[in-house]
Design an enzyme around this catalytic site. Structure first.
Site, mmCIF file in Angstrom:
data_model
loop_
_atom_site.group_PDB
_atom_site.id
_atom_site.type_symbol
_atom_site.label_atom_id
_atom_site.label_comp_id
_atom_site.label_asym_id
_atom_site.label_seq_id
_atom_site.Cartn_x
_atom_site.Cartn_y
_atom_site.Cartn_z
ATOM 1 N N LEU A 39 1.193 -1.122 0.144
ATOM 2 C CA LEU A 39 0.116 0.288 -0.122
ATOM 3 C C LEU A 39 1.079 1.524 0.088
ATOM 4 O O LEU A 39 1.875 1.003 0.597
ATOM 5 C CB LEU A 39 -1.039 -0.666 0.899
ATOM 6 C CG LEU A 39 -1.961 -1.290 1.188
ATOM 7 C CD1 LEU A 39 -2.665 -0.643 2.398
ATOM 8 C CD2 LEU A 39 -2.876 -1.364 0.550
ATOM 9 N N HIS A 40 0.257 2.533 -0.610
ATOM 10 C CA HIS A 40 0.783 3.617 -0.750
ATOM 11 C C HIS A 40 -0.361 4.647 -0.186
ATOM 12 O O HIS A 40 -1.460 4.455 -0.549
ATOM 13 C CB HIS A 40 1.706 3.905 -2.001
ATOM 14 C CG HIS A 40 1.316 3.658 -2.972
ATOM 15 N ND1 HIS A 40 0.268 4.626 -3.502
ATOM 16 C CD2 HIS A 40 1.176 2.491 -4.303
ATOM 17 C CE1 HIS A 40 -0.474 3.841 -4.843
ATOM 18 N NE2 HIS A 40 -0.020 2.871 -5.071
ATOM 19 N N GLU A 41 0.118 6.141 -0.293
ATOM 20 C CA GLU A 41 -0.746 6.568 0.171
ATOM 21 C C GLU A 41 -2.078 6.961 -1.125
ATOM 22 O O GLU A 41 -2.751 7.292 -0.972
ATOM 23 C CB GLU A 41 0.304 8.200 -0.805
ATOM 24 C CG GLU A 41 -0.758 9.509 0.317
ATOM 25 C CD GLU A 41 -1.653 9.393 1.098
ATOM 26 O OE1 GLU A 41 -1.046 8.682 2.334
ATOM 27 O OE2 GLU A 41 -2.661 10.047 1.298
ATOM 28 N N HIS A 43 -3.065 4.454 -2.674
ATOM 29 C CA HIS A 43 -4.753 3.487 -2.413
ATOM 30 C C HIS A 43 -5.268 4.227 -0.322
ATOM 31 O O HIS A 43 -6.277 3.924 -0.103
ATOM 32 C CB HIS A 43 -4.012 2.125 -1.353
ATOM 33 C CG HIS A 43 -3.248 1.152 -2.610
ATOM 34 N ND1 HIS A 43 -1.727 1.186 -2.199
ATOM 35 C CD2 HIS A 43 -3.790 -0.278 -3.693
ATOM 36 C CE1 HIS A 43 -1.311 0.366 -3.761
ATOM 37 N NE2 HIS A 43 -2.701 -0.142 -3.899
ATOM 38 N N GLN A 154 -8.133 6.066 -10.950
ATOM 39 C CA GLN A 154 -7.779 7.323 -12.334
ATOM 40 C C GLN A 154 -6.663 6.441 -12.667
ATOM 41 O O GLN A 154 -7.105 6.788 -13.768
ATOM 42 C CB GLN A 154 -8.099 7.964 -12.023
ATOM 43 C CG GLN A 154 -8.148 8.842 -13.165
ATOM 44 C CD GLN A 154 -9.144 8.665 -14.036
ATOM 45 O OE1 GLN A 154 -10.660 8.212 -14.003
ATOM 46 N NE2 GLN A 154 -8.714 8.181 -15.437
ATOM 47 N N ASP A 156 -5.267 3.881 -12.998
ATOM 48 C CA ASP A 156 -5.452 2.278 -13.699
ATOM 49 C C ASP A 156 -7.011 2.744 -15.127
ATOM 50 O O ASP A 156 -8.060 2.076 -14.453
ATOM 51 C CB ASP A 156 -5.994 1.404 -13.326
ATOM 52 C CG ASP A 156 -4.197 1.125 -12.264
ATOM 53 O OD1 ASP A 156 -3.124 0.912 -13.908
ATOM 54 O OD2 ASP A 156 -4.604 1.129 -10.864
ATOM 55 N N LEU A 190 2.349 7.499 -8.416
ATOM 56 C CA LEU A 190 1.912 6.797 -7.318
ATOM 57 C C LEU A 190 1.627 5.474 -7.325
ATOM 58 O O LEU A 190 1.181 5.047 -8.169
ATOM 59 C CB LEU A 190 1.311 6.842 -5.381
ATOM 60 C CG LEU A 190 1.443 8.282 -5.057
ATOM 61 C CD1 LEU A 190 1.065 8.245 -3.995
ATOM 62 C CD2 LEU A 190 3.102 8.364 -5.194
#
Ligand code: PAF
Length: 290
Positions: A39-41, A43, A154, A156, A190
């Protein structure tokens, strides 16, 4: 310090179903954020978007083998469950669904969701079978979690367009929320795959968002011809020698067909290799890149 209680964890279909059923019976609206973890910001902002429109938030973490091609990075896809657990807790996720492959695809399970032709272009052309894998896992997750609202990023854009079509074509009773792409301060979108970038790659990787911004600036100044906007983006990308573009295209937002004339809500899609890493990004005309 993290004030949120640790999310409940479920690894079985029966477990997550029973919990969601009890929540719904208690009057809760169920928000869902499907992820492949690491996970990153970006997500975590999907969690915020889910929280804003629901009472409880379920996140799934499952690295879906069906959406990786034979030469892709399934084995080296980054994973860090203990970090994911604490990030999810910190953002107030209520339940984590952590199935393993045998839960999602028990031996003998061979039914697949087959998307229409919008899955064969752009990412689908570069990654044959990818979107059938994505739609199959999303369909299964929707059945297991039965969310009222599901949130996707958005970033993807083609995935979002195809999930929207699947939900519409199969009359799925789920509302979709699309959250804006989260970016580094210099504009890089990200992505879990950013961890593959060397320091030199990282400097070049900003070229994708710079090219999209250049095209968006030209559009705002009045250029609406799709091919000319692509040329603006390509020229902006030439400044970044380490970026090898695969496609740059101005498209309409539904089937993602190339657009002659670009209006608000249309997209520019870009995919490029930076070093050995394949990155994608997009801009929505009218929204721009901050
Ligand atoms: O966007 C992703 O992380 C994945 O494609 C998804 C939607 C979780 C399906 O595996």
């Amino acid at each position: 310090m993290n004030q949120n209680p640790a999310p409940r964890e479920f690894t079985t279909a029966a477990g997550i179903r029973a919990w969601v059923t009890a929540q719904r019976a208690g009057g809760s609206r169920i928000g869902f954020v499907p992820t492949m973890g690491f996970l990153h910001e970006g997500h975590l902002r999907l969690v915020d978007a889910a929280r804003a429109v629901s009472d409880v938030v379920v996140m799934s973490i499952f690295v879906n083998p069906l959406q990786f091609g034979p030469t892709e990075d399934l084995a080296r896809y980054p994973r860090d469950l203990s970090r994911d657990r604490s990030l999810a807790a910190g953002r107030g996720v209520d339940a984590l669904f952590l199935p393993d492959v045998s839960v999602m695809y028990p031996p003998g399970s061979d039914t697949r969701v087959v998307p229409g032709p919008a899955a064969d272009v752009w990412e689908g052309a570069a990654r044959p079978g990818h979107f059938s894998g994505v739609l199959t896992v999303v369909a299964k997750l929707f059945h297991l979690v039965s969310p009222d609202v599901a949130v996707f990023g958005q970033k993807d854009a083609q995935q979002v367009a195809l999930i929207r079509r699947m939900v519409r074509d199969l009359d799925w009773p789920v509302a979709l929320v699309v959250a804006p792409t989260a970016r580094e301060p210099d504009g890089l979108a990200l992505s879990s795959r950013n961890t593959y970038l060397s320091p030199a790659d990282r400097r070049d990787a900003v070229g994708l968002s710079a090219a999209l911004r250049a095209a968006h600036d030209a559009w705002r100044e009045g250029e609406t011809d799709g091919r000319r906007l692509e040329a603006v983006a390509r020229r902006a990308l030439e400044v970044y020698p380490g970026v090898r573009p695969e496609y740059i295209s101005a498209v309409e937002p539904d089937a993602l067909a190339p657009a002659e004339i670009v209006g608000a809500g249309y997209l520019m899609l870009v995919a490029a290799r930076v070093g050995s890493t394949r990155l994608i990004d997009n801009v929505v005309f009218g929204e721009g890149i901050p």
